[in-house]
Design an enzyme around this catalytic site. Structure first.
Site, mmCIF file in Angstrom:
data_model
loop_
_atom_site.group_PDB
_atom_site.id
_atom_site.type_symbol
_atom_site.label_atom_id
_atom_site.label_comp_id
_atom_site.label_asym_id
_atom_site.label_seq_id
_atom_site.Cartn_x
_atom_site.Cartn_y
_atom_site.Cartn_z
ATOM 1 N N GLU A 64 -33.076 4.021 -0.181
ATOM 2 C CA GLU A 64 -33.270 5.379 0.564
ATOM 3 C C GLU A 64 -34.062 5.413 1.537
ATOM 4 O O GLU A 64 -34.699 4.303 1.979
ATOM 5 C CB GLU A 64 -34.324 5.979 -0.833
ATOM 6 C CG GLU A 64 -34.597 7.474 -0.497
ATOM 7 C CD GLU A 64 -35.697 7.968 -1.411
ATOM 8 O OE1 GLU A 64 -35.434 9.365 -1.415
ATOM 9 O OE2 GLU A 64 -36.308 7.404 -2.082
ATOM 10 N N CYS A 85 -33.704 7.277 -6.045
ATOM 11 C CA CYS A 85 -34.863 7.274 -6.394
ATOM 12 C C CYS A 85 -35.286 8.122 -7.603
ATOM 13 O O CYS A 85 -35.380 7.814 -8.903
ATOM 14 C CB CYS A 85 -35.617 7.594 -5.060
ATOM 15 S SG CYS A 85 -37.562 7.089 -5.198
ATOM 16 N N LYS A 115 -29.130 14.222 -3.502
ATOM 17 C CA LYS A 115 -30.106 14.087 -4.628
ATOM 18 C C LYS A 115 -30.450 15.439 -5.255
ATOM 19 O O LYS A 115 -31.054 16.287 -4.420
ATOM 20 C CB LYS A 115 -31.407 13.484 -3.873
ATOM 21 C CG LYS A 115 -32.649 13.250 -4.743
ATOM 22 C CD LYS A 115 -33.665 12.437 -3.758
ATOM 23 C CE LYS A 115 -34.910 12.092 -4.758
ATOM 24 N NZ LYS A 115 -36.015 11.477 -3.817
#
Length: 312
Positions: free
Chosen positions: A71, A188, A146
Site C-alpha cells: 500500500e 490493508c 479500498k
C-alpha cells in the site's frame, strides 16, 4: 543480514519455502514463484519508483512471475493536503512508468495502493486507495478501490483519518487469473473484515492480497495474527507486502511482509528494512487441503445466515 545475503540463502534453499509436511509430489521448481517487496515510501515519488523498480527487476531476475508492492508504494505524504496534491489518475505518468516496468521485466505487478484521482475527482476533491493489477504486457487487468477506510485512534500510534482525503470504493473485484493462481484483491485495513475474504474465497480466490502500511502499535499485536486467520478460514494463500521504517517525521510503519499458506504457516517473511522475500505457490496442496478439510461445504447458513455474498 544484508539483502544480498538473504537472496543467496533463498537461492541455496531453492526457494522451497513450504514446510516439508506441506509439500506435494510436485517439484518445487515447477511451482510459480512470487516476490513480496517491502519498502519505505516517502513523499518523493521518483525516489520511491526507483526503489520499487530495483526490487521488481531483482524479482524478475530471480524468476518470479508476479511481484507484490505494498500500500502507498507511490508515496506516503505528511498530511491530507500533500496526499491530494501528489495524487494522479490511473492514466498519469507514474502508472505509465510501472506499465513500462512490467513490460520490461515480463512479470505481473500487484500495485498495492495507488493514490488515484478517479473520474469524480473534480466533484469530490478526494481520491481512491486503488489496488492495481498489471499483467506482464503492462495492461491493467483489474482495479480494486479500498472499501474499508482506516479512521481510527490508537493510543501510542496517533490518529488516522483516511476519509479526510479518500473515498471508499463501491464494490469488490472478482478474483483474477494470474500465472500464480486466482488472486483476490484487498488493501490493508480490509483484513479486519473476514466477510470480504470469505466473499473472495467463495468467488474462487486462491490467493488473497493485503498490501499494507501497518503502524507500530497494531503491527506487533495484530499483523501476523490477522493474516494467518484470513489464510486459515479461507484456505487461501495470503500475500502481504508491507511498508516499513520511518517515512518522515510524522509516520512510521511496522514492516514484516510475509506469505502465509492455506494451513496458516508463514512460509516467507521479510527481514527488517527494504527488501524482498520469495515463495512458491502450490495450488495442488491448496486443493488437497480443501478436500481433506472441506469447511465451505460444512457451513450452516440456515443457522447464522450468509456472512458474505459471492462477488458478482
Amino acid at each position: 543480514m544484508t539483502f544480498e545475503l538473504r537472496r543467496r540463502l533463498a537461492e541455496e534453499k531453492g526457494f522451497s519455502l513450504m514446510p516439508r509436511a506441506m509439500a506435494s509430489s510436485s517439484s518445487s521448481w515447477e511451482l510459480p514463484l512470487v516476490a513480496v517487496c517491502q519498502v519505505t515510501s516517502t513523499p518523493d515519488k521518483q525516489q520511491n519508483f526507483k526503489t520499487c523498480a530495483e526490487l521488481v527487476r531483482e524479482a524478475a531476475r530471480l524468476g518470479a512471475c508476479l511481484a507484490f508492492l505494498p500500500e502507498a508504494f507511490d508515496f506516503i505524504a505528511r498530511d491530507p493536503a500533500e496526499t491530494l496534491r501528489l495524487s494522479e489518475p490511473l492514466g498519469g505518468n507514474l502508472l505509465g512508468e510501472y506499465t513500462q516496468l512490467a513490460r520490461e521485466c515480463g512479470l505481473w505487478l500487484s500495485l498495492g495502493g495507488f493514490h488515484e484521482r478517479g473520474q469524480d475527482w473534480e466533484q469530490t476533491q478526494k481520491i481512491y486507495n486503488c489496488h492495481v493489477l498489471l499483467n506482464s504486457k503492462g495492461s491493467v487487468v483489474a482495479t480494486y478501490r479500498k472499501t474499508h477506510l482506516c479512521d481510527v485512534e490508537i493510543p501510542g500510534q496517533g490518529p488516522m483519518r483516511e476519509s479526510n482525503s479518500t473515498m471508499p470504493g463501491p464494490s469488490l473485484e472478482s478474483p483474477v487469473d494470474t500465472p500464480a493462481g486466482k488472486i483476490g484483491l484487498a488493501v490493508c485495513y480490509d483484513m479486519r473484515f473476514p466477510e470480504l475474504s470469505l466473499a473472495l474465497a467463495q468467488a474462487g480466490a486462491e490467493i488473497l492480497t493485503y498490501p499494507s502500511a501497518f503502524g507500530s502499535v497494531t503491527g506487533p499485536a495484530h499483523w501476523e495474527v490477522l493474516l494467518r486467520a484470513r489464510a486459515i478460514e479461507t484456505q487461501c494463500y495470503v500475500v502481504a507486502a508491507a511498508q516499513c521504517g520511518r517515512h518522515h517525521e510524522k509516520r512510521a510503519s511496522y514492516g514484516h511482509s510475509m506469505v502465509v499458506d492455506p494451513w496458516g504457516t508463514v512460509v516467507a517473511r521479510c527481514s527488517e528494512g527494504p527488501g524482498l522475500c520469495l515463495a512458491r505457490i502450490n495450488l495442488s496442496y491448496l486443493r488437497q487441503l480443501r478436500q481433506h478439510l472441506p469447511v465451505f461445504q460444512h457451513r450452516r447458513p440456515d443457522l447464522y445466515g450468509n456472512l458474505s455474498h459471492p462477488v458478482s
